[in-house]
Write an enzyme that holds these catalytic residues in place. Structure first.
Site, mmCIF file in Angstrom:
data_model
loop_
_atom_site.group_PDB
_atom_site.id
_atom_site.type_symbol
_atom_site.label_atom_id
_atom_site.label_comp_id
_atom_site.label_asym_id
_atom_site.label_seq_id
_atom_site.Cartn_x
_atom_site.Cartn_y
_atom_site.Cartn_z
ATOM 1 N N ASN A 1 0.873 -1.173 0.000
ATOM 2 C CA ASN A 1 0.000 0.000 0.000
ATOM 3 C C ASN A 1 0.913 1.227 0.000
ATOM 4 O OD1 ASN A 1 -1.837 2.020 0.437
ATOM 5 N ND2 ASN A 1 -2.320 1.440 2.556
ATOM 6 N N LYS B 1 0.215 4.201 -0.548
ATOM 7 C CA LYS B 1 -0.456 5.438 -0.117
ATOM 8 C C LYS B 1 -0.137 6.556 -1.111
ATOM 9 C CE LYS B 1 -0.329 3.588 4.507
ATOM 10 N NZ LYS B 1 -0.329 3.818 5.946
ATOM 11 N N GLU C 1 -7.114 5.231 7.343
ATOM 12 C CA GLU C 1 -6.904 6.631 6.965
ATOM 13 C C GLU C 1 -8.140 7.184 6.254
ATOM 14 O OE1 GLU C 1 -3.146 5.961 5.022
ATOM 15 O OE2 GLU C 1 -2.283 5.519 6.989
ATOM 16 N N GLU D 1 -5.739 -4.269 10.670
ATOM 17 C CA GLU D 1 -4.748 -3.210 10.832
ATOM 18 C C GLU D 1 -5.059 -2.400 12.085
ATOM 19 O OE1 GLU D 1 -2.670 -2.280 6.837
ATOM 20 O OE2 GLU D 1 -4.373 -0.964 7.056
ATOM 21 N N GLY E 1 2.173 2.866 10.607
ATOM 22 C CA GLY E 1 3.139 3.931 10.411
ATOM 23 C C GLY E 1 3.788 4.428 11.687
ATOM 24 N N SER F 1 3.126 -1.538 10.526
ATOM 25 C CA SER F 1 4.562 -1.572 10.803
ATOM 26 C C SER F 1 5.211 -2.944 10.574
ATOM 27 C CB SER F 1 4.849 -1.061 12.218
ATOM 28 O OG SER F 1 4.454 0.303 12.336
#
Ligand code: PGA
Length: 250
Positions: free
Chosen positions: A11, A13, A98, A168, A174, A213
């Protein structure tokens, strides 16, 4: 019990530019050749064509990071599942945290996106996961159950045979703070049970991947857990050597 082929999905992003992504794709393509895991790259919309052409002839699948809940029409700025199919997308991420937190996507909207993606022939990667406050107040299972149940109720459990669930934990995304392998396994097993309440076979075949992570150094331990069928990789997927290492760990 079914053997589930692991999936490792990048991903990216909203990172990178064409100039930096071209060599990254080449490095990943060469590095994952012959990998047992299925590998997918979920890239920004404008790069689908370019990355897709660089993946032609390889086993790596293409994915998008979001999709509209509508088929077509006056929805400025939105991208439909059919448009993604035009670019040979196989996967679409729906309900990433997100999107839920920064763009206000509700469980109901995520469910609508899930339905539309699958109806159009995509495999939805449905993200679920709790925040730090929710985990600390013992609400992890409640939150994950609510996120899942809305989709099960809207789409029907059979649709999960064309889906992947990504667990997740928001606090691990992150942050460099990954869930322990045991914490991941616990929630993955919970997710599988929740699906099994409706359909055992669908639950058994469902790939549940972990995100938050994941790095070259911790992937093996997490992927070794019984109900962890691969990973959704953010930051580490922007580094070719590290992403390849993660794919090889699956
Ligand atoms: P991370 O992101 O690997 O950078 O934690 C994972 C994700 O958001 O999918």
């Amino acid at each position: 019990m079914t053997t589930r082929r692991p999936l490792v999905a990048a991903n990216w992003k909203m990172n990178g530019r064409l100039a930096s992504l071209r060599p990254l794709v080449a490095e990943i393509r060469a590095g994952v050749e012959g990998c047992r895991a299925e590998v997918a790259l979920c890239v920004p919309f404008p790069y689908l064509g370019e990355v897709g052409s660089k993946l032609a002839g390889s086993a790596i699948e293409l994915g998008a990071q979001n999709v509209s809940e509508h088929e077509s029409g006056a929805f400025t700025g939105e991208v439909s599942a059919a448009m993604l199919r035009d670019y040979n997308c196989r996967f679409a991420v729906v309900g990433h945290s997100e999107r839920r937190t920064l763009y206000g996507e509700s469980d109901a909207l995520v469910a609508a996106k899930f339905v539309h993606a699958i109806r159009s022939g995509l495999t939805a990667i449905l993200c679920v996961g709790e925040s730090l406050a929710e985990r600390e107040s013992g609400q992890t299972e409640e939150v994950v159950a609510r996120q899942l149940d809305t989709v099960i109720k809207t789409a029907g459990v059979e649709q999960f045979s064309q889906a992947v669930v990504a667990y997740e934990p928001v606090w691990a995304i992150g942050t460099g703070r990954t869930a322990t392998a045991e914490q991941a396994q616990e929630v993955h097993a919970f997710i599988r049970l929740r699906i099994a309440r409706h359909d055992d076979d669908v639950a058994d075949g469902l790939r549940i991947i972990y995100g938050g992570s994941v790095k070259g150094g911790n992937a093996k331990e997490i992927f070794a857990m019984a109900d962890v069928d691969g990973g959704l990789i953010g930051g580490a997927s922007l580094n070719g050597a590290e992403f390849v290492q993660i794919c090889r760990a699956a």
